[in-house]
Design an enzyme around this catalytic site. Sequence first.
Site, PDB file in Angstrom:
ATOM      1  N   GLY A  47      13.850  -2.309  -2.298  1.00  0.00           N
ATOM      2  CA  GLY A  47      13.578  -1.957  -2.384  1.00  0.00           C
ATOM      3  C   GLY A  47      12.476  -1.479  -1.141  1.00  0.00           C
ATOM      4  O   GLY A  47      12.058  -1.573  -0.689  1.00  0.00           O
ATOM      5  N   GLN A  52       5.587   3.654   2.905  1.00  0.00           N
ATOM      6  CA  GLN A  52       5.434   1.656   3.043  1.00  0.00           C
ATOM      7  C   GLN A  52       5.481   2.510   4.993  1.00  0.00           C
ATOM      8  O   GLN A  52       5.792   1.256   5.614  1.00  0.00           O
ATOM      9  CB  GLN A  52       6.174   1.111   2.882  1.00  0.00           C
ATOM     10  CG  GLN A  52       6.355   0.834   0.604  1.00  0.00           C
ATOM     11  CD  GLN A  52       6.366  -0.225   0.987  1.00  0.00           C
ATOM     12  OE1 GLN A  52       7.899   0.223   0.074  1.00  0.00           O
ATOM     13  NE2 GLN A  52       6.784  -1.325   0.653  1.00  0.00           N
ATOM     14  N   CYS A 102       6.221  -7.397  -2.849  1.00  0.00           N
ATOM     15  CA  CYS A 102       6.307  -5.727  -1.907  1.00  0.00           C
ATOM     16  C   CYS A 102       6.742  -5.982  -0.586  1.00  0.00           C
ATOM     17  O   CYS A 102       6.147  -6.706  -0.429  1.00  0.00           O
ATOM     18  CB  CYS A 102       4.989  -5.160  -2.538  1.00  0.00           C
ATOM     19  SG  CYS A 102       4.982  -3.523  -2.195  1.00  0.00           S
ATOM     20  N   LEU A 103       6.660  -4.965  -0.033  1.00  0.00           N
ATOM     21  CA  LEU A 103       7.098  -5.286   1.511  1.00  0.00           C
ATOM     22  C   LEU A 103       5.609  -5.351   1.876  1.00  0.00           C
ATOM     23  O   LEU A 103       5.510  -6.010   3.016  1.00  0.00           O
ATOM     24  CB  LEU A 103       8.241  -4.438   1.894  1.00  0.00           C
ATOM     25  CG  LEU A 103       9.489  -4.678   1.605  1.00  0.00           C
ATOM     26  CD1 LEU A 103      10.790  -4.357   2.613  1.00  0.00           C
ATOM     27  CD2 LEU A 103       9.825  -6.448   1.908  1.00  0.00           C
ATOM     28  N   HIS A 144       8.540   0.033  -9.238  1.00  0.00           N
ATOM     29  CA  HIS A 144       7.788  -0.206  -8.865  1.00  0.00           C
ATOM     30  C   HIS A 144       7.557   0.966  -7.157  1.00  0.00           C
ATOM     31  O   HIS A 144       6.105   1.234  -7.003  1.00  0.00           O
ATOM     32  CB  HIS A 144       8.245  -1.097  -8.146  1.00  0.00           C
ATOM     33  CG  HIS A 144       7.472  -1.906  -6.896  1.00  0.00           C
ATOM     34  ND1 HIS A 144       7.179  -3.090  -6.953  1.00  0.00           N
ATOM     35  CD2 HIS A 144       7.307  -1.785  -5.718  1.00  0.00           C
ATOM     36  CE1 HIS A 144       6.507  -3.533  -5.696  1.00  0.00           C
ATOM     37  NE2 HIS A 144       7.177  -2.700  -4.819  1.00  0.00           N
ATOM     38  N   GLU A 145       8.472   0.679  -7.263  1.00  0.00           N
ATOM     39  CA  GLU A 145       9.033   2.016  -5.755  1.00  0.00           C
ATOM     40  C   GLU A 145       8.355   4.005  -6.456  1.00  0.00           C
ATOM     41  O   GLU A 145       7.034   4.062  -5.093  1.00  0.00           O
ATOM     42  CB  GLU A 145      10.433   2.352  -5.460  1.00  0.00           C
ATOM     43  CG  GLU A 145      11.039   1.281  -5.111  1.00  0.00           C
ATOM     44  CD  GLU A 145      10.178   0.115  -4.234  1.00  0.00           C
ATOM     45  OE1 GLU A 145       9.483   1.159  -3.116  1.00  0.00           O
ATOM     46  OE2 GLU A 145      10.567  -0.722  -4.118  1.00  0.00           O
ATOM     47  N   HIS A 148       4.759   3.887  -6.030  1.00  0.00           N
ATOM     48  CA  HIS A 148       4.138   3.241  -4.009  1.00  0.00           C
ATOM     49  C   HIS A 148       4.303   5.246  -3.961  1.00  0.00           C
ATOM     50  O   HIS A 148       2.919   5.441  -3.126  1.00  0.00           O
ATOM     51  CB  HIS A 148       5.667   3.839  -3.455  1.00  0.00           C
ATOM     52  CG  HIS A 148       5.542   1.835  -2.898  1.00  0.00           C
ATOM     53  ND1 HIS A 148       3.784   1.052  -2.445  1.00  0.00           N
ATOM     54  CD2 HIS A 148       6.212   0.834  -3.049  1.00  0.00           C
ATOM     55  CE1 HIS A 148       4.335  -0.251  -2.293  1.00  0.00           C
ATOM     56  NE2 HIS A 148       5.288  -0.339  -2.631  1.00  0.00           N
TER      57      HIS A 148
END
Length: 185
Positions: A47, A52, A102-103, A144-145, A148
């Site tokens: 994701g 991000q 997480c990226l 999670h997304e 953000h």
Amino acid sequence: MSILKIARMGHPVLLQRCTPVTDPAAPEIRRLIADMIETMEDAAGAGLAAPQVHVPLRLFVFRVPAGRAGDGPDDGFEGNAVLINPEVELLGPERVLRWEGCLSIPGLRAAVPRAPRIRYRGLDRDGEPVAREAGGFHAGVVQHENDHLDGILYPMRMQDFSRFGFIEELQRAGAFAAPAPEIRS
Ligand code: NI
């Protein structure tokens, strides 16, 4: 299309509440979505949220790889999906621990408490309404997304930091072999 630079934890763009997308069909939004999908695939992520990549809009892309899907109908394989201006409802008070990365927090993983089932709505890449229920990995990645978009990173959801570490070390310790224990809160 191009691969975008991913903001890392500590960058203020990751801490702000994002603003809604006013025109999902706008050429710059379509381009952003295409670039985010390419960036997610390049980084081997499940994701990626717009903040991000330094764009504070309420939009994310995600996928459920076949190897991560569960058995239920609400947690099957999902190709690249887009959710614009999402609203996520957690179904029930139960929380389970799921391993997440997480990226924006490269190299680390943690067991994070999440609702096992959710209901969500929003717009897809064509601006068409989407309304779904999801479980398992699908439910986790959407939570999670969506976090953000409100400036929330997964460490902010954690209560027990003993299951937070570098991927290599956690692998060496066998942490991923045992399923994360279920907790209730
Ligand atoms: Ni993330």
